[in-house]
Design an enzyme around this catalytic site. Sequence first.
Site, mmCIF file in Angstrom:
data_model
loop_
_atom_site.group_PDB
_atom_site.id
_atom_site.type_symbol
_atom_site.label_atom_id
_atom_site.label_comp_id
_atom_site.label_asym_id
_atom_site.label_seq_id
_atom_site.Cartn_x
_atom_site.Cartn_y
_atom_site.Cartn_z
ATOM 1 C CG ASN A 245 -1.626 1.284 1.480
ATOM 2 O OD1 ASN A 245 -1.927 2.010 0.550
ATOM 3 N ND2 ASN A 245 -1.912 1.571 2.750
ATOM 4 C CB CYS A 253 -2.730 -1.363 5.067
ATOM 5 S SG CYS A 253 -1.377 -0.201 5.303
#
Length: 295
Positions: A245, A253
């Site tokens: 990410n 996340c």
Amino acid sequence: MDLQLQTHPEDARDYARIGDAIRYLVAHATEQPQLADLAAAVHLSQSRLQRLFTCWAGVSPKRFIQQLTCEAAKARLAAGVPVLPLAYELGLSGGSRLHDLFVTLEAMTPGEYQRGGAGLEIGWSVEASRFGPLLLAQTARGICALQFVVDEAGAETWLHEQWPQARLRRQNGQGRALAERLFAPLSLRDGPPLALRVQGSNFQIQVWRALLGVPYGGLLSYGQLAASIGRPQAARAVGSAVGANPVAWLIPCHRVIRAEGALGQYRWGEARKAELVGWESAQLAAQPQDAAWMA
């Protein structure tokens, strides 16, 4: 000192002290340490620690550690999160509600990805934040990177590696207002929608889009995330996508943890993940139930 963004040197030192305190709490969570133990570990008086920690987190150290225990995390996982039944079906121009911000996620085209950002201009800066320095990079069409950084030279190198053909322009202070907005208390947030403009594989984009549907303060396991996108056997691949990410916090996340309740690894350090999860949970707990913002 209040819960607004802190930027002067003393506040940076305060963040470091709080980081040390949280690392101690995580390491000794099963022992449920007392305030005196924590104060001794971080070399502060109990009164100073209590005041500093409460100003930073909005709750006492004791309340904070309650949010971080495996048992608490497992209970939140077991309760189930109304995660994403539609998030991954929204299409590239769709969006989900994150915190009290509206966030839209758009993928760069395969051609843009292959060209390494040729013809793309990216403005970037390193800004102070509640959780340490942030690299914030933006194109004309949205935020393309948000990273916690240790050294600025490494941050610029990373940007060059991600977009080797793009024109990178450092613009000191260009992301200051956004950094302040991101980590303000729930009751103080406001502003226009945010657009994310990221590059990744189709699978990664699907996972990142799914993460936008996880409620503020919510937790889910890698297996739950995989199941939510219709790939229940792909938990390992989902974990790799989560780890890749490029936009910290906005693509949350940090809300993905192990099925047994342990926080697990985090791209920007397990201690910072604990800080994010604990602070977010504490902020949510401080809100009236009918006023708590959910994704």
